[in-house]
Design a protein around this motif. Structure first.
Motif, PDB file in Angstrom:
ATOM      1  N   ALA A  17       0.834  -1.201   0.000  1.00  0.00           N
ATOM      2  CA  ALA A  17       0.000   0.000   0.000  1.00  0.00           C
ATOM      3  C   ALA A  17       0.868   1.251   0.000  1.00  0.00           C
ATOM      4  O   ALA A  17       0.559   2.240  -0.685  1.00  0.00           O
ATOM      5  CB  ALA A  17      -0.930  -0.015   1.210  1.00  0.00           C
ATOM      6  N   GLY A  18       1.951   1.220   0.767  1.00  0.00           N
ATOM      7  CA  GLY A  18       2.859   2.362   0.802  1.00  0.00           C
ATOM      8  C   GLY A  18       3.474   2.659  -0.547  1.00  0.00           C
ATOM      9  O   GLY A  18       3.625   3.828  -0.937  1.00  0.00           O
ATOM     10  N   ASP A  19       3.821   1.618  -1.289  1.00  0.00           N
ATOM     11  CA  ASP A  19       4.358   1.811  -2.648  1.00  0.00           C
ATOM     12  C   ASP A  19       3.345   2.527  -3.537  1.00  0.00           C
ATOM     13  O   ASP A  19       3.682   3.447  -4.291  1.00  0.00           O
ATOM     14  CB  ASP A  19       4.723   0.467  -3.273  1.00  0.00           C
ATOM     15  N   LYS A  20       2.099   2.094  -3.477  1.00  0.00           N
ATOM     16  CA  LYS A  20       1.053   2.705  -4.305  1.00  0.00           C
ATOM     17  C   LYS A  20       0.820   4.164  -3.877  1.00  0.00           C
ATOM     18  O   LYS A  20       0.663   5.052  -4.733  1.00  0.00           O
ATOM     19  CB  LYS A  20      -0.232   1.893  -4.197  1.00  0.00           C
ATOM     20  N   ALA A  43      -7.179   9.406  -4.556  1.00  0.00           N
ATOM     21  CA  ALA A  43      -6.993   8.107  -5.207  1.00  0.00           C
ATOM     22  C   ALA A  43      -6.052   7.221  -4.409  1.00  0.00           C
ATOM     23  O   ALA A  43      -6.163   5.989  -4.448  1.00  0.00           O
ATOM     24  CB  ALA A  43      -6.439   8.318  -6.620  1.00  0.00           C
ATOM     25  N   ALA A  44      -5.148   7.831  -3.657  1.00  0.00           N
ATOM     26  CA  ALA A  44      -4.207   7.048  -2.857  1.00  0.00           C
ATOM     27  C   ALA A  44      -4.926   6.315  -1.727  1.00  0.00           C
ATOM     28  O   ALA A  44      -4.614   5.154  -1.443  1.00  0.00           O
ATOM     29  CB  ALA A  44      -3.116   7.955  -2.296  1.00  0.00           C
ATOM     30  N   ASP A  45      -5.872   6.998  -1.070  1.00  0.00           N
ATOM     31  CA  ASP A  45      -6.664   6.343  -0.021  1.00  0.00           C
ATOM     32  C   ASP A  45      -7.356   5.106  -0.584  1.00  0.00           C
ATOM     33  O   ASP A  45      -7.332   4.022   0.015  1.00  0.00           O
ATOM     34  CB  ASP A  45      -7.749   7.294   0.504  1.00  0.00           C
ATOM     35  N   GLU A  46      -8.004   5.284  -1.742  1.00  0.00           N
ATOM     36  CA  GLU A  46      -8.820   4.214  -2.315  1.00  0.00           C
ATOM     37  C   GLU A  46      -7.960   3.078  -2.857  1.00  0.00           C
ATOM     38  O   GLU A  46      -8.306   1.897  -2.695  1.00  0.00           O
ATOM     39  CB  GLU A  46      -9.709   4.809  -3.397  1.00  0.00           C
ATOM     40  N   ALA A  47      -6.833   3.406  -3.486  1.00  0.00           N
ATOM     41  CA  ALA A  47      -5.964   2.354  -4.022  1.00  0.00           C
ATOM     42  C   ALA A  47      -5.329   1.542  -2.891  1.00  0.00           C
ATOM     43  O   ALA A  47      -5.244   0.312  -2.971  1.00  0.00           O
ATOM     44  CB  ALA A  47      -4.885   2.977  -4.905  1.00  0.00           C
ATOM     45  N   ALA A  48      -4.889   2.235  -1.847  1.00  0.00           N
ATOM     46  CA  ALA A  48      -4.294   1.527  -0.713  1.00  0.00           C
ATOM     47  C   ALA A  48      -5.321   0.643  -0.021  1.00  0.00           C
ATOM     48  O   ALA A  48      -5.030  -0.485   0.387  1.00  0.00           O
ATOM     49  CB  ALA A  48      -3.694   2.532   0.269  1.00  0.00           C
ATOM     50  N   ASP A  49      -6.542   1.152   0.096  1.00  0.00           N
ATOM     51  CA  ASP A  49      -7.605   0.370   0.722  1.00  0.00           C
ATOM     52  C   ASP A  49      -7.888  -0.900  -0.070  1.00  0.00           C
ATOM     53  O   ASP A  49      -8.084  -1.978   0.513  1.00  0.00           O
ATOM     54  CB  ASP A  49      -8.879   1.200   0.835  1.00  0.00           C
ATOM     55  N   ALA A  50      -7.907  -0.796  -1.387  1.00  0.00           N
ATOM     56  CA  ALA A  50      -8.182  -1.967  -2.226  1.00  0.00           C
ATOM     57  C   ALA A  50      -7.118  -3.045  -2.025  1.00  0.00           C
ATOM     58  O   ALA A  50      -7.428  -4.236  -1.917  1.00  0.00           O
ATOM     59  CB  ALA A  50      -8.257  -1.553  -3.691  1.00  0.00           C
ATOM     60  N   ILE A  51      -5.859  -2.625  -1.952  1.00  0.00           N
ATOM     61  CA  ILE A  51      -4.755  -3.576  -1.768  1.00  0.00           C
ATOM     62  C   ILE A  51      -4.873  -4.277  -0.415  1.00  0.00           C
ATOM     63  O   ILE A  51      -4.801  -5.509  -0.320  1.00  0.00           O
ATOM     64  CB  ILE A  51      -3.400  -2.843  -1.863  1.00  0.00           C
ATOM     65  N   ASP A  85      -6.877   1.822   8.404  1.00  0.00           N
ATOM     66  CA  ASP A  85      -6.896   3.160   7.817  1.00  0.00           C
ATOM     67  C   ASP A  85      -5.807   3.146   6.755  1.00  0.00           C
ATOM     68  O   ASP A  85      -4.618   3.205   7.081  1.00  0.00           O
ATOM     69  CB  ASP A  85      -6.625   4.247   8.858  1.00  0.00           C
ATOM     70  N   PRO A  86      -6.183   3.040   5.480  1.00  0.00           N
ATOM     71  CA  PRO A  86      -5.179   2.834   4.441  1.00  0.00           C
ATOM     72  C   PRO A  86      -4.272   4.036   4.225  1.00  0.00           C
ATOM     73  O   PRO A  86      -3.144   3.889   3.752  1.00  0.00           O
ATOM     74  CB  PRO A  86      -6.009   2.549   3.196  1.00  0.00           C
ATOM     75  N   LEU A  87      -4.759   5.233   4.577  1.00  0.00           N
ATOM     76  CA  LEU A  87      -3.943   6.447   4.476  1.00  0.00           C
ATOM     77  C   LEU A  87      -4.387   7.401   5.576  1.00  0.00           C
ATOM     78  O   LEU A  87      -5.321   8.180   5.411  1.00  0.00           O
ATOM     79  CB  LEU A  87      -4.078   7.091   3.091  1.00  0.00           C
ATOM     80  N   PHE A 100       2.139  11.028   6.898  1.00  0.00           N
ATOM     81  CA  PHE A 100       0.978  10.162   6.711  1.00  0.00           C
ATOM     82  C   PHE A 100       1.420   8.713   6.868  1.00  0.00           C
ATOM     83  O   PHE A 100       2.595   8.386   6.679  1.00  0.00           O
ATOM     84  CB  PHE A 100       0.312  10.400   5.355  1.00  0.00           C
ATOM     85  N   THR A 101       0.464   7.869   7.226  1.00  0.00           N
ATOM     86  CA  THR A 101       0.797   6.488   7.546  1.00  0.00           C
ATOM     87  C   THR A 101      -0.233   5.512   6.993  1.00  0.00           C
ATOM     88  O   THR A 101      -1.378   5.871   6.718  1.00  0.00           O
ATOM     89  CB  THR A 101       0.865   6.280   9.074  1.00  0.00           C
ATOM     90  N   VAL A 102       0.202   4.277   6.866  1.00  0.00           N
ATOM     91  CA  VAL A 102      -0.668   3.133   6.597  1.00  0.00           C
ATOM     92  C   VAL A 102      -0.866   2.405   7.923  1.00  0.00           C
ATOM     93  O   VAL A 102       0.108   2.087   8.612  1.00  0.00           O
ATOM     94  CB  VAL A 102      -0.029   2.172   5.570  1.00  0.00           C
ATOM     95  N   ASN A 103      -2.115   2.155   8.296  1.00  0.00           N
ATOM     96  CA  ASN A 103      -2.420   1.549   9.597  1.00  0.00           C
ATOM     97  C   ASN A 103      -3.263   0.293   9.430  1.00  0.00           C
ATOM     98  O   ASN A 103      -4.335   0.343   8.814  1.00  0.00           O
ATOM     99  CB  ASN A 103      -3.222   2.528  10.459  1.00  0.00           C
ATOM    100  N   ILE A 104      -2.799  -0.791  10.011  1.00  0.00           N
ATOM    101  CA  ILE A 104      -3.555  -2.043  10.049  1.00  0.00           C
ATOM    102  C   ILE A 104      -3.458  -2.588  11.466  1.00  0.00           C
ATOM    103  O   ILE A 104      -2.363  -2.632  12.043  1.00  0.00           O
ATOM    104  CB  ILE A 104      -2.999  -3.087   9.057  1.00  0.00           C
ATOM    105  N   ALA A 105      -4.592  -3.016  12.032  1.00  0.00           N
ATOM    106  CA  ALA A 105      -4.566  -3.542  13.401  1.00  0.00           C
ATOM    107  C   ALA A 105      -5.534  -4.705  13.545  1.00  0.00           C
ATOM    108  O   ALA A 105      -6.476  -4.866  12.769  1.00  0.00           O
ATOM    109  CB  ALA A 105      -4.915  -2.449  14.404  1.00  0.00           C
ATOM    110  N   TYR A 106      -5.283  -5.491  14.578  1.00  0.00           N
ATOM    111  CA  TYR A 106      -6.147  -6.606  14.952  1.00  0.00           C
ATOM    112  C   TYR A 106      -6.596  -6.383  16.386  1.00  0.00           C
ATOM    113  O   TYR A 106      -5.771  -6.226  17.301  1.00  0.00           O
ATOM    114  CB  TYR A 106      -5.396  -7.933  14.822  1.00  0.00           C
ATOM    115  N   VAL A 107      -7.900  -6.331  16.575  1.00  0.00           N
ATOM    116  CA  VAL A 107      -8.508  -6.070  17.876  1.00  0.00           C
ATOM    117  C   VAL A 107      -9.150  -7.353  18.391  1.00  0.00           C
ATOM    118  O   VAL A 107      -9.876  -8.034  17.652  1.00  0.00           O
ATOM    119  CB  VAL A 107      -9.579  -4.960  17.754  1.00  0.00           C
ATOM    120  N   VAL A 108      -8.877  -7.690  19.635  1.00  0.00           N
ATOM    121  CA  VAL A 108      -9.448  -8.882  20.268  1.00  0.00           C
ATOM    122  C   VAL A 108     -10.192  -8.452  21.530  1.00  0.00           C
ATOM    123  O   VAL A 108      -9.593  -7.860  22.434  1.00  0.00           O
ATOM    124  CB  VAL A 108      -8.367  -9.921  20.616  1.00  0.00           C
ATOM    125  N   ASP A 109     -11.481  -8.743  21.579  1.00  0.00           N
ATOM    126  CA  ASP A 109     -12.308  -8.389  22.741  1.00  0.00           C
ATOM    127  C   ASP A 109     -12.135  -6.916  23.129  1.00  0.00           C
ATOM    128  O   ASP A 109     -12.000  -6.570  24.311  1.00  0.00           O
ATOM    129  CB  ASP A 109     -11.987  -9.293  23.933  1.00  0.00           C
TER     130      ASP A 109
END
Length: 265
Positions: A17-20, A43-51, A85-87, A100-109
């Motif tokens: 996503a960062g490359d895109k 377009a960067a938000d949407e392209a990163a989100d798709a990836i 949050d892709p962007l 700006f950052t690319v954010n991916i997380a896993y939430v448990v309970d």
């Protein structure tokens, strides 16, 4: 959850996503539109989100996915889920300020237990390892090979000389009023979820946020900060910030090294 797999997948997707994003960032011009809440999207938000979305759904088809750019995902009532949050920091992206950052997380309970924050314009990459501890990776960020990593840890702060970080685009009088309750040695501004990471590395002791945020803005940075020994608490009562709230909206909060002596709001 296979945490080794999760770390590998999140890292690879964040880098892709960062490359895109950087490909679009380098263009002479890019379209900026307003979403229904008047916030900007590119377009960067949407392209990163798709990836990222495609990769997470393929790797973890049974885990609910919440992502900023897909409004249909915001109506879910879940306590264990992936959140993206892709962007983060679209305003910084538009102004070409790099925070700006690319954010991916896993939430448990309701607790962010794993996350990755990638700032492609600043060549900084922070994430939780499979065991939950937080690291910063340096090097060339190859997709298939993890480079050099170093553990990161929150500061042991001097409460008579605190290091504070605040929002670059959302700084206001209420934030300044709260910060004035502390003895501050240094004050810096940063955009997006980088503020969590600056607390996680000990580059700052305290990050108060008196303003609207959503869970996708904070979950990845929250996970990294937790893995580095830090905390994120509600601004009003200093109880832990939890996730899976209605519409995934956050109250005001404070991110900190646990040895900071918190002042009341």
């Amino acid at each position: 959850m296979d945490f080794d797999k999760l770390t590998k997948v999140m890292r690879e997707l964040a880098l892709l996503a960062g490359d895109k994003i950087m490909e679009i960032y380098a263009a002479d011009d890019f379209e900026v539109r307003a979403k229904s809440d008047e916030s900007p999207v590119t377009a960067a938000d949407e392209a990163a989100d798709a990836i990222i979305s495609a990769g997470l759904r393929e790797a973890f088809p049974d885990v609910p996915l919440v992502t900023e750019e897909q409004s249909a995902s915001h109506g879910q009532s879940v306590s264990t889920f992936l959140i993206v949050d892709p962007l983060d920091g679209t305003k910084e992206f538009i102004k070409r300020r790099g925070d700006f950052t690319v954010n991916i997380a896993y939430v448990v309970d309701g607790v962010p237990v794993r996350g990755i924050v990638y700032a492609p314009a600043k060549d900084r990459l922070f994430y939780t390892s499979a065991d939950g501890s937080a690291v910063e990776e340096t090097g060339e960020f190859a997709k298939d090979v993890i480079g050099n990593t170093k553990p990161i840890r929150v500061s042991v702060p001097d409460n008579d000389a605190l290091l504070v970080v605040a929002s670059k685009s959302h700084r206001d009088q209420a934030t300044d009023d709260y910060i004035s309750k502390y003895n501050v040695a240094d004050m810096k501004s940063a955009g997006s979820s980088l503020k969590f990471c600056l607390v996680a590395t000990g580059e700052a002791d305290l990050y108060p946020r008196v303003g609207r945020t959503m869970e996708w803005d904070t979950a990845a940075g929250h996970a990294v900060l937790t893995g580095a020994g830090g905390q994120v608490v509600r601004f009003d009562d200093h109880t832990p910030l939890v996730y899976g709230k209605p519409e995934f909206a956050n109250p005001f909060f404070i991110a900190l090294s646990p040895d900071v002596k918190l002042e009341k709001a």
